[in-house]
Design a protein around this motif. Structure first.
Motif, PDB file in Angstrom:
ATOM      1  N   UNK A  89       0.903  -1.140   0.000  1.00  0.00           N
ATOM      2  CA  UNK A  89       0.000   0.000   0.000  1.00  0.00           C
ATOM      3  C   UNK A  89       0.945   1.194   0.000  1.00  0.00           C
ATOM      4  N   UNK A  90       1.079   1.848  -1.142  1.00  0.00           N
ATOM      5  CA  UNK A  90       2.196   2.769  -1.349  1.00  0.00           C
ATOM      6  C   UNK A  90       1.810   4.240  -1.334  1.00  0.00           C
ATOM      7  N   UNK A  91       0.588   4.569  -0.915  1.00  0.00           N
ATOM      8  CA  UNK A  91       0.137   5.949  -0.983  1.00  0.00           C
ATOM      9  C   UNK A  91       0.148   6.583   0.405  1.00  0.00           C
ATOM     10  N   UNK A  94      -3.237   8.157   1.554  1.00  0.00           N
ATOM     11  CA  UNK A  94      -4.249   7.141   1.829  1.00  0.00           C
ATOM     12  C   UNK A  94      -4.040   6.491   3.188  1.00  0.00           C
ATOM     13  N   UNK A  95      -2.794   6.386   3.605  1.00  0.00           N
ATOM     14  CA  UNK A  95      -2.494   5.684   4.859  1.00  0.00           C
ATOM     15  C   UNK A  95      -3.076   6.381   6.077  1.00  0.00           C
ATOM     16  N   UNK A  96      -3.325   7.684   5.994  1.00  0.00           N
ATOM     17  CA  UNK A  96      -3.960   8.379   7.117  1.00  0.00           C
ATOM     18  C   UNK A  96      -5.399   7.915   7.284  1.00  0.00           C
ATOM     19  N   UNK A  97      -6.052   7.547   6.186  1.00  0.00           N
ATOM     20  CA  UNK A  97      -7.426   7.056   6.240  1.00  0.00           C
ATOM     21  C   UNK A  97      -7.500   5.559   6.514  1.00  0.00           C
ATOM     22  N   UNK A 101      -4.891  -1.168   7.435  1.00  0.00           N
ATOM     23  CA  UNK A 101      -4.691  -1.851   6.160  1.00  0.00           C
ATOM     24  C   UNK A 101      -3.262  -1.648   5.663  1.00  0.00           C
ATOM     25  N   UNK A 102      -2.758  -0.429   5.833  1.00  0.00           N
ATOM     26  CA  UNK A 102      -1.393  -0.121   5.399  1.00  0.00           C
ATOM     27  C   UNK A 102      -0.370  -0.936   6.180  1.00  0.00           C
ATOM     28  N   UNK A 103      -0.543  -1.007   7.488  1.00  0.00           N
ATOM     29  CA  UNK A 103       0.407  -1.759   8.321  1.00  0.00           C
ATOM     30  C   UNK A 103       0.355  -3.254   8.018  1.00  0.00           C
ATOM     31  N   UNK A 104      -0.841  -3.793   7.867  1.00  0.00           N
ATOM     32  CA  UNK A 104      -0.977  -5.221   7.577  1.00  0.00           C
ATOM     33  C   UNK A 104      -0.345  -5.552   6.235  1.00  0.00           C
ATOM     34  N   UNK A 288      -3.869  17.982   1.876  1.00  0.00           N
ATOM     35  CA  UNK A 288      -2.802  18.250   2.840  1.00  0.00           C
ATOM     36  C   UNK A 288      -2.691  17.089   3.826  1.00  0.00           C
ATOM     37  N   UNK A 289      -1.486  16.649   4.104  1.00  0.00           N
ATOM     38  CA  UNK A 289      -1.256  15.634   5.126  1.00  0.00           C
ATOM     39  C   UNK A 289      -1.265  16.295   6.506  1.00  0.00           C
TER      40      UNK A 289
END
Length: 340
Positions: A89-91, A94-97, A101-104, A288-289
């Motif tokens: 998961x490379x975005x 997206x990882x803030x949302x 899922x990103x960690x798994x 914005x992050x």
């Protein structure tokens, strides 16, 4: 006759994976096995369709990093000599949302891949793709960033890549596996996903030129400093990583030589457009992050000294090719693309 080496590319349908497959087909005699999810878009593999259909050195295997049995099947089917673990998961945005899922996907997914390889292909040379995002918020006095810079991740994605990075080195040290880790800095070019800043800029400009949207480019933080490399230089580096005296357990920064702000990249893309004088820029708060990795300038001396690799493709060609890629996509879709 000795069988040709076998390479496994996880994430073959991505920008990097598809370019890497093309590079290996042109520059080696390897058999290429590409892991993809059943629902992955195949657009980036359009140039390889004929070879895939004829099973001419390119073979697709379905799997998902979150499915241990599927990952095991992919490795047992491909039995690779070389592995390029690019799937993720490379975005960052997206990882803030979707942090879990990103960690798994990224951390546990990498463990699943390395565990399968430990059992089925323990002698393989393995590239684990970390990211420059692991360095996160770096003080200006520590630029350029070398491999010994401390981690200060600024997103769930970056945290997941810290885990990926450490997992790769752990398997090299604990089990004697031939794992090497890269921290690639900003790399772009044709096929770059539209969730990344410079690619969404190019896409929006292409849509503006087509008359599909108003002449407004929506942006996030334009002040972040980036060093830009071309994806085609990146995949050449990845091949050299595993073939030029590879050293298990090694960690390398890889990146380009052209450093500028995200705002400069935007302006350079706008300057390539015949509608440059009409285009306005508007900050979109959703882009914005919460926090940003705002200084990303690499010291790549360790990798260059070991392999002799140097970036070859100039920044100007990279961004021009990126814009032309989106112009072609927008033309094929007759402008019917979402602005993301």
């Amino acid at each position: 006759m000795t069988a040709a080496p076998r390479a496994l590319i996880t994430g073959i349908t991505g920008m990097v994976g598809s370019h890497l497959a093309e590079y290996l087909l042109e520059n080696t005699d390897w058999e290429i096995h590409g892991m993809l999810r059943w629902r992955s878009p195949l657009d980036n593999l359009a140039g390889l369709t004929d070879r895939i259909n004829r099973k001419d050195r390119v073979h697709l295997v379905y799997g998902d990093l979150r499915d241990e049995l599927a990952v095991r099947h992919v490795v047992e089917t491909s039995r690779p000599d070389y592995v390029f673990h690019l799937a993720a998961q490379s975005f960052p945005r997206t990882s803030f949302d979707s942090p879990l899922d990103t960690l798994d996907t990224n951390v546990q997914g990498t463990v699943r891949v390395l565990e399968a390889l430990r059992r089925a292909s323990p002698e393989a040379f393995i590239h684990v793709c970390s990211s420059s995002e692991v360095f996160g918020r770096v003080p200006r006095e520590k630029l350029p960033i070398n491999e010994d810079c401390s981690f200060h991740p600024a997103s769930p994605y970056a945290i997941s890549k810290v885990g990926t990075d450490l997992v790769g080195r752990y398997y090299a040290e604990a089990y004697g596996m031939r794992v090497l880790v890269t921290r690639m800095f900003t790399h772009t070019g044709p096929r770059r996903g539209d969730v990344f800043a410079e690619s969404t800029f190019a896409k929006q400009i292409a849509l503006i030129e087509r008359g599909a949207v108003e002449p407004v480019v929506k942006v996030g933080n334009l002040d972040s400093l980036r060093t830009v490399a071309d994806v085609r230089d990146a995949v050449r580096a990845y091949h050299m990583l595993l073939t030029v005296d590879p050293r298990p357990g090694a960690v390398y920064n890889i990146g380009g030589t052209h450093s500028c702000t995200v705002g400069r990249i935007l302006q350079d893309l706008i300057d390539l457009s015949p509608r440059r004088d009409e285009i306005r820029v508007e900050v979109d708060p959703d882009r914005l992050r919460p926090i940003d990795a705002d200084l990303q300038v690499p010291d790549t001396g360790r990798f260059q000294a070991h392999t002799g690799w140097q970036p070859r493709i100039p920044y100007e060609r990279t961004i021009k090719d990126l814009l032309n890629y989106w112009r072609d996509r927008v033309a094929r879709e007759d402008g019917r693309l979402l602005v993301r």
